[in-house]
Design a protein around this motif. Sequence first.
Motif, short mmCIF file in Angstrom:
data_model
loop_
_atom_site.label_atom_id
_atom_site.label_comp_id
_atom_site.label_asym_id
_atom_site.label_seq_id
_atom_site.Cartn_x
_atom_site.Cartn_y
_atom_site.Cartn_z
N PHE A 34 0.83 -1.20 0.00
CA PHE A 34 0.00 0.00 0.00
C PHE A 34 0.87 1.25 0.00
CE2 PHE A 34 -2.44 -3.36 2.07
CZ PHE A 34 -3.60 -3.35 1.31
N LEU A 35 1.94 1.23 0.78
CA LEU A 35 2.82 2.38 0.85
C LEU A 35 3.52 2.62 -0.48
CD1 LEU A 35 4.41 1.74 4.36
CD2 LEU A 35 2.56 3.31 3.79
N ASP A 36 3.81 1.54 -1.21
CA ASP A 36 4.52 1.66 -2.49
C ASP A 36 3.60 1.98 -3.66
OD1 ASP A 36 6.84 1.03 -1.16
OD2 ASP A 36 6.83 -1.09 -1.74
N GLU A 40 -0.64 8.67 -2.74
CA GLU A 40 -0.40 9.51 -1.56
C GLU A 40 -1.65 9.71 -0.73
OE1 GLU A 40 1.00 14.11 -0.60
OE2 GLU A 40 1.45 13.22 -2.54
N ARG A 43 -2.20 6.55 1.28
CA ARG A 43 -1.09 6.27 2.18
C ARG A 43 -1.21 7.03 3.49
NH1 ARG A 43 2.16 5.92 -2.67
NH2 ARG A 43 2.59 8.15 -2.62
N ARG A 44 -1.62 8.30 3.43
CA ARG A 44 -1.66 9.08 4.67
C ARG A 44 -2.88 8.75 5.53
NH1 ARG A 44 -2.50 13.57 0.89
NH2 ARG A 44 -4.69 14.17 0.85
N CYS A 58 -0.58 -3.20 8.41
CA CYS A 58 -1.64 -2.19 8.45
C CYS A 58 -2.99 -2.88 8.48
CB CYS A 58 -1.55 -1.25 7.26
SG CYS A 58 -1.92 -2.01 5.66
#
Length: 371
Positions: A34-36, A40, A43-44, A58
């Motif tokens: 998910f982070l990759d 954006e 992700r936050r 997560c």
Amino acid sequence: MTRIPAIAPALTALFAERSAHMVDVPVIQPADPFLDMAGEDLRRRIFLTESETGAALCLRPEFTIPVCLDHIASQAGTPRRYAYLGEVFRQRREGGNEFFQAGIEDLGETDAAMADARSIADAHALLSLALPGRGLTVTLGDQSVFEAVLAALGLPRGWRMRLARAFGSAEQLEAALADLANPPKASALPGRVAELVADGDRAALAAQIAEGMAETGLSPALGRTPDEIARRLIEKAELRSVRLSAEAFSALKAFLAIRASLDTAADVLEGFAASAGVSLGAALERFSARAQAVAGHGLPVGAIIYDAAFGRPLDYYTGLVFEISAEGAARTLVGGGRYDRLLTLLGATAPIPGVGFSVWLDRVEALRGGA
């Protein structure tokens, strides 16, 4: 625990009718995919934690990536259609942080036009079932058409990548276009760093940055690595060096202003390409084939809007992107799109095309009056 939506049994029956296999994926997911890849905006909003071994985990923030990971792990054959109905967890400005989503992920279908059209039709049918008699509006965009325009206008790779990443965020796209029209001045860099940036020597620049970080006691673990910083500095310098012609910039703005009903959109794009003196090639052929396939499902193509500037804020989309809203509703009810590179990035040994959609069931339930 959030209450299961009252419409859930009817949706499960609809999925069965549409030959979509119900799948249940874990609530706790590895965070890195998910982070990759998620974008954006998502992700936050993710709820992060760690395993006992220090691995990043997560709470499930959406279903597409978990369903794709599950498909890869199961080594199931394709084509295969997966349906889901369960909770996701995100930090949200409005509504609860724990809410239900439902949807279908269509993996491995090689006829992209047919699969895209079926995804839109499935999502439309689901909302028609949940909200009978309510008018629905479909808005679609196309990442591949946008990228074809950027390439046809002769933008260098760095700018194409930046604009493609901004597609789906009106704010980021506007900022990128402003920088393209008036490139920002370079900030002052130490002499040796400035020389290496000008030379484009990424390895030497990364080594210089690493040395500086060591001298000041900064750890790469606290942020970007020296190589990442070097790449960004060189990329920014390359972007500043581009001066797009007035004609090309005007053509890009004209493309982004296109809004047309789906039954006329292909002709409008052909007209744009002719007036701009460019060819959109295979991207336009795929767009036309999809429009015909959507019409074949009996959907009101005259009421489906193609918006050339429309995207969705998830990094893994590669082609079709779409949303559906309902008459009298302030927020989108369905979001979806095509993600042909995602499964390979997640570890699939061979390319697997994919397209799918998700429905915000809390928003649907609110329109149903909590029935």
